[in-house]
Design a protein around this motif. Structure first.
Motif, mmCIF file in Angstrom:
data_model
loop_
_atom_site.group_PDB
_atom_site.id
_atom_site.type_symbol
_atom_site.label_atom_id
_atom_site.label_comp_id
_atom_site.label_asym_id
_atom_site.label_seq_id
_atom_site.Cartn_x
_atom_site.Cartn_y
_atom_site.Cartn_z
ATOM 1 N N LEU A 1 6.322 -2.324 4.292
ATOM 2 C CA LEU A 1 6.937 -1.102 3.768
ATOM 3 C C LEU A 1 7.843 -0.488 4.828
ATOM 4 C CD1 LEU A 1 7.004 1.057 1.464
ATOM 5 C CD2 LEU A 1 5.249 2.268 2.757
ATOM 6 N N ASN A 2 7.324 -0.400 6.040
ATOM 7 C CA ASN A 2 8.106 0.125 7.160
ATOM 8 C C ASN A 2 9.411 -0.644 7.304
ATOM 9 O OD1 ASN A 2 8.860 -1.033 9.841
ATOM 10 N ND2 ASN A 2 7.730 0.701 10.697
ATOM 11 N N LEU B 1 11.881 0.006 4.306
ATOM 12 C CA LEU B 1 12.527 1.321 4.367
ATOM 13 C C LEU B 1 13.516 1.406 5.522
ATOM 14 C CD1 LEU B 1 9.470 3.542 3.469
ATOM 15 C CD2 LEU B 1 11.494 3.129 2.092
ATOM 16 N N ALA C 1 17.488 1.930 5.150
ATOM 17 C CA ALA C 1 18.094 3.064 5.849
ATOM 18 C C ALA C 1 19.246 2.571 6.714
ATOM 19 C CB ALA C 1 17.051 3.765 6.709
ATOM 20 N N LEU D 1 14.967 8.283 2.243
ATOM 21 C CA LEU D 1 14.308 7.036 2.643
ATOM 22 C C LEU D 1 13.296 7.282 3.751
ATOM 23 C CD1 LEU D 1 17.346 4.637 2.702
ATOM 24 C CD2 LEU D 1 15.300 4.378 1.322
ATOM 25 N N LEU E 1 8.593 6.890 4.425
ATOM 26 C CA LEU E 1 8.253 6.246 5.699
ATOM 27 C C LEU E 1 7.353 7.157 6.530
ATOM 28 C CD1 LEU E 1 8.921 3.722 7.392
ATOM 29 C CD2 LEU E 1 10.691 5.041 8.502
#
Lengths: 395, 660
Positions: free
Chosen positions: B353-354, B357, B361, B397, B401
């Motif tokens: 996920l990190n 995102l 970004a 975004l 996070l």
């Protein structure tokens, strides 16, 4: 000679260092398998530590252990098949010898060759301090200027220094510096026609041929001190012309011509200017007619804008305006600069650029009310509409 | 003579780099130890040679040798010593020399500290690293040679742009370059791994310290740049979404993603393909940053034409390395085997996920930066993409996070229990809620989103601490036991906590200063008084003063709060001697609650001064946050786990020192 000796030593040192591993009989190396095993062993150790800290429950720890162990095994079996590919020492020696010769021969040759093409072996170092001392006796203009500048930095109240350096700046086409120096000399050494004229001309040239308020004031002051200097009035006429007061400018030019001596060198320039203004009044196209600095001052002969041909003058002034524009692009926080630029464009007939300059000025001073007011005032004076008050102009 | 030795050393460095590019790679291919070992002395002598030429240039700057064209164009004899030194990299040619110097430092660091690397990997890494050096040394020698001479030499130089004469800017480029160039290490490792055709958990472990080092330096470099812009440009802002800033921010985002995905690759051998790709792309973004800033494309597309040689050269370097890296990647990607599997709710899932995102970004920033350039070169239309675009795209975004950030380090690998993790974060959630309510109550008329911003900041900060608290069983075990556990904690986890805490602190600063900034622009005459954010300011007037190479007029403001004297602000306007250019120095009073910031403007005809006053609440938190992130990285880097894995050397060599 010493330089080449240094080069030789440097090259020799590098070559020796580079060739060492190639000369050695055998070289120690980390085999991939042992490196991998070390990592996986570390991971197992970490896992144990985490389990001991209670961060993993025994089942999780066991799973992770199994995973690392699988990697370990995979790696071990992978290397077993690669084992036969170990390098043959005789072939290695041959390769090493070839590279040895290539580097020992090519590095100095190509290095010196490239340096001879690119370098400047005949030029010595010239540290500032040494030069200042060595050149104290025999100096050229640039160094004299630097010396006066250094003195003026320490003693900015030295009017004589400013007085000496101002015309030199003007001759070197450092107009901004010249204007500043004339102004300082004028302030510290007392007002004189010579300094005022110098200031006016330098400022005019620094601003790309646009008569700014200080120039106009200096011209008026010269007239007060010495009413016979009619040529100075051409600046005042030019100022009117640039402000859009064409009939006023034309009247002024006519008056100058009426009073000027018949053999004055600047007569033709004024005649040309008058013709341009009259054409403008009638609405005829004048091309990119430049605004000229018609008066010729006694002290400063260069660069003689009045004496240039129309084409030269145009190129000269366009160059100045472009420089001003470039400077503002780098540093947009100069309100006077923007207004000057817009006016210069307007005078040169570059309407779109003038509008662009006003727009950029607004952008740069967005949020700064007093500045915006001033821009609006200037724009109105030049007949440039405010785009925010009209349907947006999609450019 | 010294300057000519520097020139010659640079030429030799190019030749050594060329040899280093070829010989070790050939050796790795033939598994020839002698040839592979060539990389080490080559990397060291490359560093020595570039250092000689860098010091030679610095010597020319310090002694103001104006027979060197570069010094004459960018220095002046009256400049203070520190700016004569920093002037070396305050210009195009010198900064490129610093670029290759740092590149060589990293190469030499691998040669010296890379004892734990397999010989073939090390040889290939050094060869790839050196190919970058060859490209940039050629670039310097062909298009931007700092050792060009002038004959006759001018008596004095043109001077350094005054706004660059500033302590923060003296150190900002070296750190930024250490970041940019540091990612070349990740690139070299990735390409070397692709050449060898082996990417595994061990590889990820070897590449992580280099990525971490680059990331730390980039973090602090960007923060310094932001700090400089804040106090030197006098606009009162700390980030402008300026293309130059974005150029450094994109590699940071990609590098942050890389840092996290390499972790997954090391622990689980998952995300291999992605990590390798990210390593290549991060360095490409660094190169793009160099290209954008160096070619002059940024200030205007037309500046490109001013020196087409340089722009086109850097562009070709960028395309060569990006294209080459990606081509190799696509050739080898099929052979990369996928590693461990994991469920979506797991540490791996959180790191994915990190990555998702951060990457999106990064793409939004890329679009916002390049779109105006592309549009201008195609249609000539000038548009500027500013804060509104980034607020609409980048900020949303960052929200998920930041919300998910405290969960990540608490989740178990493979499959995690979300409920149990939430339980550990109860304290953070409660505190965040309290802050939300408190801020609403305190600033009831303020922007309604701001309290949520503060709550997120607290959530991230306390969440980061909760992880440590859980690990040391704070409150569940006796204090002595917790203390013992804290001492024994791996430094990497302390580093993680600190870095995450720094992110939270930065969020607080950003929200505070964005939402609650006060500003006033007014005309003040000596004797006037005004008030801002509870401070009373009395303008005493402006006085001229003289510095080493400038004259300035200093405005004096006496600041009181409720009648009690607080401080005296002295913003000034400077005019430098060479080149004669005005700069404004802001007067700043730094307090915990925020900065009082005054800028002296132009004097008006009536004797008044245009004065701009700001109060930036919590603005220091932004740079403190970055500093804490930097130290978090440093502590992590000092963890022995990143250094171990030193195997014994094969064949008749003295045995390597065992790591543990």
């Amino acid at each position: 000679m010493l330089l080449w000796l240094c080069f030789a030593l440097l090259t020799a040192a590098v070559v020796t260092l580079l060739l060492r591993p190639l000369r050695e009989a055998t070289v120690a190396a980390v085999e991939p398998e042992s490196a991998d095993l070390a990592v996986y062993r570390d991971q197992l150790r970490e896992l144990d530590a985490e389990r001991d800290r209670g961060l993993l429950n025994p089942a999780e720890a066991e799973n992770a252990r199994a995973e690392i162990a699988r990697r370990l095994l995979k790696r071990a079996s992978g290397t077993a098949s690669e084992g036969g590919r170990a390098s043959d020492d005789a072939a290695s020696l041959v390769r090493a010898r070839r590279i040895y010769v290539a580097i020992a021969a090519l590095l100095p040759v190509i290095g010196i060759g490239l340096y001879i093409v690119e370098g400047s072996p005949h030029l010595p170092d010239l540290p500032f301090q040494e030069r200042k001392e060595a050149d104290a006796g025999q100096s050229n203009v640039g160094e004299l200027i630097a010396r006066v500048e250094e003195r003026l930095r320490e003693h900015p109240e030295d009017g004589k220094g400013w007085d000496v350096i101002a015309p030199v700046y003007l001759r070197l086409q450092r107009f901004g510096d010249a204007a500043h120096a004339f102004a300082e000399a004028n302030r510290l050494e007392g007002e004189s026609v010579r300094r005022l004229l110098g200031f006016a001309e330098a400022t005019l040239l620094a601003e790309g041929g646009v008569v700014t308020e200080p120039v106009r004031k200096a011209a008026l002051r010269v007239l007060e001190l010495e009413p016979k200097r009619i040529e100075v009035r051409a600046w005042i006429a030019l100022a009117k012309e640039q402000d859009g007061d064409l009939p006023g400018a034309a009247a002024e030019y006519r008056d100058i011509l009426a009073k000027a001596p018949a053999d004055a060198s600047w007569r033709t320039t004024v005649v040309e200017r008058l013709a341009v203004v009259e054409r403008k009044i009638k609405g005829e196209p004048v091309g990119n007619a430049p605004s000229a600095a018609p008066a010729e001052t006694p002290d400063a002969a260069t660069p003689d804008v009045a004496g240039m041909s129309a084409a030269e003058r145009e190129a000269f002034i366009t160059g100045m305006v472009d420089r001003l524009a470039a400077r503002l692009k780098d540093n947009g926080k100069d309100l006077d600069g923007w207004i000057r630029l817009a006016r210069a464009y307007k005078v040169m007939g570059r309407e779109n650029d003038a509008e662009g300059a006003v727009a950029s000025a607004r952008q740069n001073f967005a949020g700064d009310r007093p500045a915006l007011d001033e821009i609006d005032k200037a724009a109105a004076g030049l007949g440039i509409a405010d785009p925010t008050k009209e349907p947006a102009n999609p450019r | 003579m010294i300057i000519e030795i520097g020139h010659f050393a640079l030429i030799l460095a190019l030749l050594v780099a060329a040899a280093q590019m070829i010989v070790p790679a050939w050796g790795a291919q033939k598994r020839d130890r002698r040839l592979m070992a060539f990389g080490e002395p080559a990397a060291l002598s490359q560093l020595a040679l570039i250092l000689i030429s860098f010091l030679a240039l610095m010597h020319a700057y310090v002694t103001s040798d104006f027979s060197v064209a570069n010094v004459a164009a960018n220095s002046h004899s009256s400049k203070p010593l520190i700016y004569r030194i920093s002037g070396v990299w305050g210009n195009h040619e010198g900064s490129m020399l610093l670029w290759v110097l740092i590149l060589a430092v990293f190469g030499a660091a691998v040669a010296v500290f890379g004892n734990n690397l397999p010989a073939t990997l090390k040889a290939n890494v050094l060869a790839v690293q050196s190919s970058v050096a060859v490209a940039f040394l050629l670039f310097i020698l062909i298009t931007s040679n700092p050792f060009e001479r002038l004959d006759p030499a001018p008596f004095d130089g043109n001077g350094l742009n005054p706004i660059l004469q500033d302590p923060a800017l003296a150190f900002h480029p070296p750190f930024l370059y250490m970041g940019y160039v540091g990612f070349s290490m990740a690139f070299s490792f990735a390409v070397a791994a692709l050449i060898e055709g082996r990417t595994d958990a061990a590889w990820a472990r070897w590449v992580r310290p280099w990525t971490l080092l680059a990331w730390m330096c980039l973090t602090i470099g960007i923060a310094m740049g932001s700090w400089w812009a804040y106090y030197e440009l006098g606009w009162g802002g700390w980030w402008f979404w300026d293309p130059v800033e974005n150029a450094s921010f994109m590699p940071w985002l990609a590098g942050t993603a890389l840092l996290h995905s390499a972790l997954v690759m090391e622990k689980r051998e998952a995300l291999k393909v992605w990590t390798i790709l990210l390593a290549i792309l991060t360095f490409s973004l660094s190169l793009m940053g160099t290209f954008l800033v160096r070619s002059g494309v940024l200030s205007s597309v037309h500046a490109f034409a001013v020196d087409p040689g340089r722009g086109v050269f850097v562009l070709s370097i960028m395309m060569l390395f990006t294209g080459g890296g990606l081509a190799l990647f696509s050739y080898r990607a099929r052979e990369l085997q996928q590693g461990g599997v994991f469920s979506p709710i797991s540490r791996e899932g959180a790191l994915v996920l990190n990555n998702v995102l951060l990457t999106i970004a990064c793409v939004t920033v890329l679009v916002g930066t390049l779109y105006p350039l592309a549009l201008e070169s195609l249609t000539g239309a000038k548009i500027s993409v500013g804060a509104p675009y980034f607020n609409m795209t980048f900020v949303p975004l960052m929200l998920p996070l930041l919300l998910a950030l405290p969960l990540g380090p608490l989740l178990a690998w493979k499959r995690a229990d979300l409920a149990a993790v939430m339980e550990r974060l109860v304290a953070a959630a409660v505190l965040a809620a309290l802050v939300l309510v408190a801020v609403f109550a305190y600033a009831e008329r303020g922007p309604w989103l701001a309290p949520f911003g503060f709550a997120i900041g607290v959530w991230v900060m306390v969440g980061a601490l909760s992880e440590i608290a859980f690990r040391i069983k704070l409150g569940q075990a006796p204090a002595a036991e917790s203390w013992r556990r804290l001492i024994n904690l791996p430094r990497a986890s302390i580093g993680t906590t600190l870095a995450h805490f720094g992110v939270g602190l930065m969020v607080m600063g950003i929200v505070g200063t964005t939402a609650y900034k006060s500003e006033a622009i007014l005309l003040m005459k000596p004797g006037d008084k005004t008030e801002i954010a509870g401070f009373e300011l009395a303008f005493k007037g402006a006085a001229p003063s003289k510095g080493p190479n400038y004259t300035e007029s200093i405005g004096v403001f006496d600041v009181t709060r409720g009648g009690a004297p607080v401080t005296r602000l002295e913003p000034s306007k400077r005019i430098y001697d060479a080149p004669p250019q005005p700069t404004s120095e802001a007067g700043i009073y730094a307090a915990w609650s925020g900065d009082l910031y005054a800028v002296l403007g132009d004097q008006q005809p009536d004797g008044g001064f245009a004065v701009r006053l700001y109060f930036h609440p919590l603005v220091r938190c932004i740079w403190f946050g970055a500093l804490i992130m930097f130290f978090g990285g440093a502590i992590s880097l000092s963890d022995r786990r990143l250094r171990v894995g030193a195997p014994s050397r094969a064949s008749r060599a003295p045995a390597g020192v065992p790591a543990e």
